[in-house]
Design a protein around this motif. Structure first.
Motif, PDB file in Angstrom:
ATOM      1  N   ASP A 175      -2.285  46.486  38.007  1.00  0.00           N
ATOM      2  CA  ASP A 175      -3.095  45.709  38.944  1.00  0.00           C
ATOM      3  C   ASP A 175      -2.165  44.889  39.839  1.00  0.00           C
ATOM      4  O   ASP A 175      -1.916  43.718  39.590  1.00  0.00           O
ATOM      5  N   GLN A 176      -1.619  45.561  40.865  1.00  0.00           N
ATOM      6  CA  GLN A 176      -0.703  44.931  41.802  1.00  0.00           C
ATOM      7  C   GLN A 176      -1.077  45.358  43.213  1.00  0.00           C
ATOM      8  O   GLN A 176      -1.817  46.312  43.404  1.00  0.00           O
ATOM      9  N   GLU A 177      -0.544  44.674  44.205  1.00  0.00           N
ATOM     10  CA  GLU A 177      -0.831  45.031  45.591  1.00  0.00           C
ATOM     11  C   GLU A 177       0.117  46.087  46.125  1.00  0.00           C
ATOM     12  O   GLU A 177      -0.173  46.727  47.120  1.00  0.00           O
ATOM     13  N   GLN A 178       1.259  46.257  45.473  1.00  0.00           N
ATOM     14  CA  GLN A 178       2.236  47.208  45.990  1.00  0.00           C
ATOM     15  C   GLN A 178       2.946  47.949  44.865  1.00  0.00           C
ATOM     16  O   GLN A 178       2.954  47.520  43.731  1.00  0.00           O
ATOM     17  N   GLY A 179       3.504  49.078  45.239  1.00  0.00           N
ATOM     18  CA  GLY A 179       4.241  49.914  44.313  1.00  0.00           C
ATOM     19  C   GLY A 179       4.809  51.083  45.106  1.00  0.00           C
ATOM     20  O   GLY A 179       4.485  51.270  46.283  1.00  0.00           O
ATOM     21  N   LEU A 180       5.636  51.867  44.462  1.00  0.00           N
ATOM     22  CA  LEU A 180       6.248  53.036  45.091  1.00  0.00           C
ATOM     23  C   LEU A 180       5.831  54.273  44.308  1.00  0.00           C
ATOM     24  O   LEU A 180       6.009  54.335  43.096  1.00  0.00           O
ATOM     25  N   PHE A 181       5.260  55.246  45.020  1.00  0.00           N
ATOM     26  CA  PHE A 181       4.746  56.457  44.400  1.00  0.00           C
ATOM     27  C   PHE A 181       5.460  57.672  44.967  1.00  0.00           C
ATOM     28  O   PHE A 181       5.542  57.838  46.182  1.00  0.00           O
ATOM     29  N   PHE A 182       5.969  58.518  44.077  1.00  0.00           N
ATOM     30  CA  PHE A 182       6.517  59.809  44.444  1.00  0.00           C
ATOM     31  C   PHE A 182       5.530  60.847  43.922  1.00  0.00           C
ATOM     32  O   PHE A 182       5.387  61.004  42.702  1.00  0.00           O
ATOM     33  N   LEU A 183       4.823  61.510  44.827  1.00  0.00           N
ATOM     34  CA  LEU A 183       3.749  62.412  44.435  1.00  0.00           C
ATOM     35  C   LEU A 183       4.052  63.841  44.866  1.00  0.00           C
ATOM     36  O   LEU A 183       4.303  64.102  46.046  1.00  0.00           O
ATOM     37  N   ASP A 184       3.989  64.743  43.919  1.00  0.00           N
ATOM     38  CA  ASP A 184       4.083  66.167  44.235  1.00  0.00           C
ATOM     39  C   ASP A 184       2.799  66.547  44.966  1.00  0.00           C
ATOM     40  O   ASP A 184       1.707  66.124  44.583  1.00  0.00           O
ATOM     41  N   MET A 185       2.928  67.334  46.011  1.00  0.00           N
ATOM     42  CA  MET A 185       1.763  67.743  46.788  1.00  0.00           C
ATOM     43  C   MET A 185       0.850  68.655  45.966  1.00  0.00           C
ATOM     44  O   MET A 185      -0.360  68.512  46.006  1.00  0.00           O
ATOM     45  N   GLU A 186       1.432  69.577  45.230  1.00  0.00           N
ATOM     46  CA  GLU A 186       0.664  70.587  44.510  1.00  0.00           C
ATOM     47  C   GLU A 186       0.878  70.412  43.010  1.00  0.00           C
ATOM     48  O   GLU A 186       2.001  70.470  42.523  1.00  0.00           O
ATOM     49  N   ILE A 187      -0.216  70.199  42.291  1.00  0.00           N
ATOM     50  CA  ILE A 187      -0.157  70.069  40.838  1.00  0.00           C
ATOM     51  C   ILE A 187      -0.957  71.220  40.244  1.00  0.00           C
ATOM     52  O   ILE A 187      -2.173  71.303  40.419  1.00  0.00           O
ATOM     53  N   GLY A 188      -0.258  72.118  39.574  1.00  0.00           N
ATOM     54  CA  GLY A 188      -0.922  73.298  39.019  1.00  0.00           C
ATOM     55  C   GLY A 188      -1.521  74.138  40.129  1.00  0.00           C
ATOM     56  O   GLY A 188      -0.849  74.480  41.099  1.00  0.00           O
ATOM     57  N   SER A 189      -2.793  74.436  40.005  1.00  0.00           N
ATOM     58  CA  SER A 189      -3.477  75.244  41.021  1.00  0.00           C
ATOM     59  C   SER A 189      -4.113  74.396  42.116  1.00  0.00           C
ATOM     60  O   SER A 189      -4.654  74.931  43.078  1.00  0.00           O
ATOM     61  N   GLN A 190      -4.041  73.082  41.980  1.00  0.00           N
ATOM     62  CA  GLN A 190      -4.621  72.179  42.989  1.00  0.00           C
ATOM     63  C   GLN A 190      -3.595  71.924  44.084  1.00  0.00           C
ATOM     64  O   GLN A 190      -2.642  71.172  43.901  1.00  0.00           O
ATOM     65  N   THR A 191      -3.811  72.550  45.251  1.00  0.00           N
ATOM     66  CA  THR A 191      -2.840  72.427  46.338  1.00  0.00           C
ATOM     67  C   THR A 191      -2.893  71.075  47.024  1.00  0.00           C
ATOM     68  O   THR A 191      -1.947  70.697  47.713  1.00  0.00           O
ATOM     69  N   ASP A 192      -3.971  70.325  46.842  1.00  0.00           N
ATOM     70  CA  ASP A 192      -4.097  69.027  47.508  1.00  0.00           C
ATOM     71  C   ASP A 192      -4.210  67.866  46.521  1.00  0.00           C
ATOM     72  O   ASP A 192      -4.674  66.784  46.868  1.00  0.00           O
ATOM     73  N   ALA A 193      -3.744  68.061  45.305  1.00  0.00           N
ATOM     74  CA  ALA A 193      -3.841  67.026  44.269  1.00  0.00           C
ATOM     75  C   ALA A 193      -3.113  65.747  44.684  1.00  0.00           C
ATOM     76  O   ALA A 193      -3.619  64.642  44.477  1.00  0.00           O
ATOM     77  N   GLY A 194      -1.935  65.887  45.271  1.00  0.00           N
ATOM     78  CA  GLY A 194      -1.170  64.716  45.701  1.00  0.00           C
ATOM     79  C   GLY A 194      -1.876  63.928  46.788  1.00  0.00           C
ATOM     80  O   GLY A 194      -1.883  62.695  46.773  1.00  0.00           O
ATOM     81  N   LEU A 195      -2.486  64.621  47.729  1.00  0.00           N
ATOM     82  CA  LEU A 195      -3.211  63.949  48.811  1.00  0.00           C
ATOM     83  C   LEU A 195      -4.441  63.213  48.289  1.00  0.00           C
ATOM     84  O   LEU A 195      -4.714  62.078  48.700  1.00  0.00           O
ATOM     85  N   LYS A 196      -5.178  63.848  47.393  1.00  0.00           N
ATOM     86  CA  LYS A 196      -6.366  63.208  46.808  1.00  0.00           C
ATOM     87  C   LYS A 196      -5.970  61.951  46.032  1.00  0.00           C
ATOM     88  O   LYS A 196      -6.625  60.917  46.139  1.00  0.00           O
ATOM     89  N   LEU A 197      -4.904  62.057  45.260  1.00  0.00           N
ATOM     90  CA  LEU A 197      -4.445  60.899  44.495  1.00  0.00           C
ATOM     91  C   LEU A 197      -3.970  59.789  45.420  1.00  0.00           C
ATOM     92  O   LEU A 197      -4.225  58.609  45.166  1.00  0.00           O
ATOM     93  N   ALA A 198      -3.302  60.146  46.502  1.00  0.00           N
ATOM     94  CA  ALA A 198      -2.831  59.144  47.465  1.00  0.00           C
ATOM     95  C   ALA A 198      -3.993  58.336  48.037  1.00  0.00           C
ATOM     96  O   ALA A 198      -3.873  57.118  48.227  1.00  0.00           O
ATOM     97  N   SER A 199      -5.122  58.976  48.293  1.00  0.00           N
ATOM     98  CA  SER A 199      -6.305  58.264  48.797  1.00  0.00           C
ATOM     99  C   SER A 199      -6.800  57.247  47.779  1.00  0.00           C
ATOM    100  O   SER A 199      -7.144  56.117  48.130  1.00  0.00           O
ATOM    101  N   LYS A 200      -6.826  57.647  46.512  1.00  0.00           N
ATOM    102  CA  LYS A 200      -7.259  56.725  45.453  1.00  0.00           C
ATOM    103  C   LYS A 200      -6.273  55.562  45.309  1.00  0.00           C
ATOM    104  O   LYS A 200      -6.670  54.418  45.104  1.00  0.00           O
ATOM    105  N   ILE A 201      -4.988  55.868  45.390  1.00  0.00           N
ATOM    106  CA  ILE A 201      -3.963  54.826  45.272  1.00  0.00           C
ATOM    107  C   ILE A 201      -4.116  53.816  46.393  1.00  0.00           C
ATOM    108  O   ILE A 201      -4.053  52.611  46.171  1.00  0.00           O
ATOM    109  N   ARG A 202      -4.313  54.296  47.605  1.00  0.00           N
ATOM    110  CA  ARG A 202      -4.444  53.409  48.771  1.00  0.00           C
ATOM    111  C   ARG A 202      -5.631  52.453  48.599  1.00  0.00           C
ATOM    112  O   ARG A 202      -5.575  51.304  49.007  1.00  0.00           O
TER     113      ARG A 202
END
Length: 96
Positions: free
Chosen positions: A50-77
């Protein structure tokens, strides 16, 4: 303490990235910590502190999900408005 998170589904790459992150923190004596290094989107999402900032290194494709990194980035934001997000991939077509 500044939190760092890593999402990578390739075990060897994940180990390499985690090592580089930890060594950089240690060598430069940064007030940072690698909180989570995983290949599981849900695990990373549940580990976000529970912080306002952090650094995330996200792989774009996780398994068969080609947009997993993008979806997670939206939740993180939504949870962490000042997060820094870096997308990592070995796929040239996904590296924009």
């Amino acid at each position: 303490m500044f939190s760092i998170y890593l999402l990578e589904d390739n075990v060897e790459q994940q180990a390499y990235y985690a090592k580089v992150i930890k060594n950089t923190i240690m060598i430069n004596d940064y007030a940072m910590k690698l909180v989570c290094a995983t290949n599981d989107v849900e695990k990373l999402e549940s580990s976000i502190l529970d912080q306002e900032q952090g650094l995330f290194f996200l792989d774009m494709e996780i398994g068969s999900q080609t947009d997993a990194g993008l979806k997670l980035a939206s939740k993180i934001r939504q949870k962490m408005p000042f997060a820094q997000i870096v997308f990592i991939t070995t796929h040239d077509e996904l590296a924009f």
